[in-house]
Design an enzyme around this catalytic site. Structure first.
Site, mmCIF file in Angstrom:
data_model
loop_
_atom_site.group_PDB
_atom_site.id
_atom_site.type_symbol
_atom_site.label_atom_id
_atom_site.label_comp_id
_atom_site.label_asym_id
_atom_site.label_seq_id
_atom_site.Cartn_x
_atom_site.Cartn_y
_atom_site.Cartn_z
ATOM 1 N N GLY A 280 4.639 -10.529 4.442
ATOM 2 C CA GLY A 280 5.562 -10.233 5.614
ATOM 3 C C GLY A 280 4.829 -11.165 6.943
ATOM 4 O O GLY A 280 3.661 -11.003 6.889
ATOM 5 N N LEU B 261 6.776 3.102 1.228
ATOM 6 C CA LEU B 261 7.749 1.984 1.589
ATOM 7 C C LEU B 261 8.838 2.177 2.476
ATOM 8 O O LEU B 261 9.224 3.310 2.566
ATOM 9 C CB LEU B 261 8.296 1.744 -0.115
ATOM 10 C CG LEU B 261 7.176 1.353 -1.046
ATOM 11 C CD1 LEU B 261 8.138 1.159 -2.366
ATOM 12 C CD2 LEU B 261 6.561 0.100 -0.837
ATOM 13 N N MET C 202 0.878 -1.218 -0.142
ATOM 14 C CA MET C 202 -0.068 0.022 -0.090
ATOM 15 C C MET C 202 0.774 1.266 -0.018
ATOM 16 O O MET C 202 0.399 2.283 0.327
ATOM 17 C CB MET C 202 -0.788 -0.094 1.197
ATOM 18 C CG MET C 202 -1.865 -1.200 1.127
ATOM 19 S SD MET C 202 -3.430 -0.888 1.953
ATOM 20 C CE MET C 202 -3.041 -0.800 3.800
ATOM 21 N N HIS D 249 9.510 -3.710 3.270
ATOM 22 C CA HIS D 249 9.029 -3.950 2.179
ATOM 23 C C HIS D 249 10.355 -4.349 1.176
ATOM 24 O O HIS D 249 10.310 -5.261 0.365
ATOM 25 C CB HIS D 249 8.269 -2.670 1.345
ATOM 26 C CG HIS D 249 7.062 -2.158 1.930
ATOM 27 N ND1 HIS D 249 6.816 -1.069 2.434
ATOM 28 C CD2 HIS D 249 5.807 -2.858 1.882
ATOM 29 C CE1 HIS D 249 5.695 -0.941 3.071
ATOM 30 N NE2 HIS D 249 4.777 -2.078 2.571
ATOM 31 N N SER E 290 4.460 1.312 7.616
ATOM 32 C CA SER E 290 4.491 2.628 7.157
ATOM 33 C C SER E 290 3.665 3.671 8.228
ATOM 34 O O SER E 290 3.815 4.746 8.144
ATOM 35 C CB SER E 290 3.341 2.424 6.148
ATOM 36 O OG SER E 290 3.818 1.598 5.015
#
Ligand code: PAF
Length: 281
Positions: free
Chosen positions: A143, A29, A26, A33, A182
């Site tokens: 993840g 980053l 989403m 990620h 994030s």
């Protein structure tokens, strides 16, 4: 790096490729990620990353609106690590078609985050399934930070006999132990320090926390977490990773799962501490 905003053009480019390694994101980053993408690059020279903030997996419009958006920075990062394809779909591109697969929601979706964010997992499985139908990747990178999400997506993929292999990727942590996410961008310096203290407390007191919960003294744990800077705790549970059920016996290996607020930030994945037993001394 080729950028696509629509699935017709994307499909023209990738439909013959047999080894696509797909990393859905989403955006905003971070190192978490990047570690997924690097792992994907080792496995395949056809790496496709998507950035799409999926409105259907947010439980409030406010939370969706507040989600960090950093598209220009993200593009720079992806160009630098040299991925092959970036897919930036619009809402219509994702949602204006009828998927072939039926969404399968494992019972595991009913506990922990599923209890507090009722439409979250159905929103996640819906969007991931659509991505899989569009891209048909050979590998999907997810993840372990979002253990519940990973496990629920796996069940859907198995149930629908989707020919994509899911690759679990380890949680990447900040220096203070908290999982990189994030949403950490929304925390102040002080709040980040407190999140680190909470991580440390849980890591160092894993067994004690289990026994407190086991002996109906969860409120003592919650009191301590609030003293350490948590604002509100949605849940703290010990989960048997084999059965995916709340662990009710000290005989089994368990991980601690917690979701809490810091300040006014909603409880999200950055607060989920999955602590593998083997990491505890
Ligand atoms: O983990 C995430 O960032 C999202 O839930 C995902 C898998 C990209 C689906 O929107």
């Amino acid at each position: 790096m080729k950028i696509f905003k629509n699935k017709k053009k994307l499909n023209r480019e990738i439909s013959d490729l047999k080894k696509i390694a797909f990393v859905p994101t989403m955006g905003a980053l971070h190192r978490g990620h990047i570690s997924l993408i690097k792992k994907a690059k080792k496995k395949s020279n056809q790496v496709l990353v998507s950035i799409f903030i999926n409105p259907k997996q947010f439980n409030s419009k406010q939370d969706y609106k507040k989600y960090p958006r950093k598209l220009n920075e993200d593009i720079k990062i992806l160009k630098k690590i040299k991925i092959n394809f970036l897919y930036l779909p619009t809402y219509r591109d994702i949602y204006m078609f009828k998927p072939k697969n039926k969404i399968y929601l494992d019972n595991f979706s009913k506990i922990l985050c599923g209890k507090f964010r009722p439409s979250h997992f159905i929103g996640v499985v819906n969007v991931v399934n659509r991505f899989l139908e569009i891209i048909k990747p050979r590998f999907l990178y997810l993840g372990l930070k979002d253990f519940q999400q990973l496990s629920i997506i796996k069940s859907h993929v198995i149930k629908n006999k989707i020919k994509t292999e899911i690759i679990d990727c380890p949680t990447i942590r900040e220096g203070n132990g908290m999982a990189i996410s994030s949403r950490n961008l929304k925390l102040t310096k002080n709040q980040l320090i407190n999140a680190g203290k909470i991580y440390k407390f849980i890591k160092q007191n894993k067994k004690l926390i289990f026994y407190k919960i086991y002996n109906n003294k969860k409120s003592e744990v919650i009191e301590k977490l609030i003293k350490l800077g948590a604002n509100k705790i949605d849940y703290i549970e010990c989960l048997n990773l084999n059965t995916k059920k709340i662990c009710n016996s000290p005989k089994f290996r368990f991980n601690i799962f917690i979701s809490y607020y810091i300040g006014n930030v909603r409880p999200v994945s950055y607060t989920h501490l999955t602590l593998p037993t083997k990491r505890i001394v």
